[in-house]
Design a protein around this motif. Structure first.
Motif, PDB file in Angstrom:
ATOM      1  N   SER A  71       0.831  -1.214   0.000  1.00  0.00           N
ATOM      2  CA  SER A  71       0.000   0.000   0.000  1.00  0.00           C
ATOM      3  C   SER A  71       0.859   1.255   0.000  1.00  0.00           C
ATOM      4  O   SER A  71       0.531   2.240  -0.660  1.00  0.00           O
ATOM      5  N   ILE A  72       1.983   1.230   0.719  1.00  0.00           N
ATOM      6  CA  ILE A  72       2.881   2.382   0.735  1.00  0.00           C
ATOM      7  C   ILE A  72       3.514   2.589  -0.638  1.00  0.00           C
ATOM      8  O   ILE A  72       3.622   3.719  -1.135  1.00  0.00           O
ATOM      9  N   ILE A  73       3.917   1.491  -1.287  1.00  0.00           N
ATOM     10  CA  ILE A  73       4.501   1.595  -2.627  1.00  0.00           C
ATOM     11  C   ILE A  73       3.479   2.145  -3.620  1.00  0.00           C
ATOM     12  O   ILE A  73       3.776   3.048  -4.415  1.00  0.00           O
ATOM     13  N   TYR A  74       2.258   1.602  -3.576  1.00  0.00           N
ATOM     14  CA  TYR A  74       1.206   2.074  -4.479  1.00  0.00           C
ATOM     15  C   TYR A  74       0.865   3.532  -4.202  1.00  0.00           C
ATOM     16  O   TYR A  74       0.705   4.331  -5.136  1.00  0.00           O
ATOM     17  N   ALA A  75       0.717   3.886  -2.921  1.00  0.00           N
ATOM     18  CA  ALA A  75       0.344   5.255  -2.568  1.00  0.00           C
ATOM     19  C   ALA A  75       1.407   6.250  -2.995  1.00  0.00           C
ATOM     20  O   ALA A  75       1.098   7.368  -3.420  1.00  0.00           O
ATOM     21  N   SER A  76       2.677   5.845  -2.901  1.00  0.00           N
ATOM     22  CA  SER A  76       3.770   6.751  -3.250  1.00  0.00           C
ATOM     23  C   SER A  76       3.817   7.061  -4.732  1.00  0.00           C
ATOM     24  O   SER A  76       4.305   8.114  -5.135  1.00  0.00           O
ATOM     25  N   ASN A  77       3.313   6.137  -5.549  1.00  0.00           N
ATOM     26  CA  ASN A  77       3.372   6.314  -7.004  1.00  0.00           C
ATOM     27  C   ASN A  77       2.036   6.690  -7.627  1.00  0.00           C
ATOM     28  O   ASN A  77       1.971   6.889  -8.843  1.00  0.00           O
ATOM     29  N   ILE A  78       0.990   6.784  -6.827  1.00  0.00           N
ATOM     30  CA  ILE A  78      -0.352   6.937  -7.372  1.00  0.00           C
ATOM     31  C   ILE A  78      -0.547   8.277  -8.073  1.00  0.00           C
ATOM     32  O   ILE A  78      -1.335   8.396  -9.011  1.00  0.00           O
ATOM     33  N   LEU A  79       0.188   9.300  -7.664  1.00  0.00           N
ATOM     34  CA  LEU A  79       0.081  10.609  -8.306  1.00  0.00           C
ATOM     35  C   LEU A  79       1.415  11.097  -8.854  1.00  0.00           C
ATOM     36  O   LEU A  79       1.465  11.677  -9.946  1.00  0.00           O
TER      37      LEU A  79
END
Length: 266
Positions: A71-79
């Motif tokens: 979730s941290i990896i996805y959240a960091s790249n989501i924008l």
């Protein structure tokens, strides 16, 4: 709703991640359950109900830690990745307010992690049935799943809002990912050092507990205690503070993102 569907399409198009991530988790769980089966069978001839419950609890803990990292990896790249690549400009050409774009990203990743947890629970039960030959009661499954669902939701929403705030300022996905990982693992320790050398606040006081560097870690600690004891009123106060900080991160991200000239991004 259209924004949310578009975000889900982005995840579904990443077939490599959709295949590799579950396979990695599956291999980790197979190794875990095989190890636990060997340990239990060598220490006792019969597997008790408590052993079965404990094995399931630890398996959910493994899934939780894995999902947290994802979730941290996805959240960091989501924008940040969309801004750096310039693909976000295609979304901005549509009549969507920018706060709705950010809100859709938080909702998409939160739902994704919740679905991932449910799938993980099903996989854990299947592997446990094949290796341990005994599964916990439905009440135990629901209890542990509910507790760790709160874990996942709190972590995902908090760090997605935090990552969006950083993404609205910086374009580097690596910088934002590193910042989120450092925040997740070291924020509470940093706050403890700051307090020890400069502030000298009592660690059982509300000012210390509600610090933005400490509130997330303390919430995780309180949720962990609910496995063996009932929920205390302190839990709801810390949960409310965690939500407030996430809202503050989201508002800051919205204010900066609304005023940012996306055309300047590479």
């Amino acid at each position: 709703m259209k924004l949310l569907i578009n975000e889900w399409r982005k995840y579904l198009k990443k077939t490599r991640n959709a295949i590799i991530i579950p396979i990695i988790l599956l291999l980790i769980l197979i190794v875990y359950f095989s190890t636990m089966h060997s340990v239990i069978t060598h220490t006792s001839h019969l597997i008790s109900k408590d052993d079965s419950d404990r094995v399931f609890l630890y398996s959910i803990t493994v899934c939780y830690k894995f999902i947290n990292f994802i979730s941290i990896i996805y959240a960091s790249n989501i924008l940040s990745s969309e801004i750096s690549k310039g693909t976000v400009k295609f979304i901005l050409t549509r009549p969507y307010q920018r706060y709705k774009i950010l809100l859709a990203k938080i909702a998409a990743i939160t739902i994704l992690m919740s679905v991932f947890l449910i799938i993980s629970v099903i996989i854990c039960l299947l592997i446990q049935m094949l290796t341990i030959h005994q599964i916990p009661e439905i009440s135990i499954v629901l209890k542990y799943t509910g507790i760790y669902s709160i874990f996942i939701l709190a972590i995902t929403i908090f760090f997605t809002a935090f990552a969006l705030m950083l993404s609205s300022v910086f374009n580097s996905s690596a910088l934002i990912t590193g910042s989120c990982i450092v925040y997740y693992f070291f924020a509470s320790g940093l706050w403890r050092l700051i307090n020890f050398f400069y502030l000298h606040l009592p660690e059982d006081g509300w000012i210390y507990k509600l610090s933005p560097l400490n509130v997330n870690s303390y919430l995780i600690e309180l949720i962990s205690k609910t496995v063996d004891q009932s929920v205390q009123s302190e839990f709801f106060i810390i949960l409310a503070a965690n939500i407030v900080y996430a809202l503050i991160f989201f508002l800051i991200a919205t204010l900066i993102f609304r005023r940012r000239d996306i055309s300047l991004s590479n």
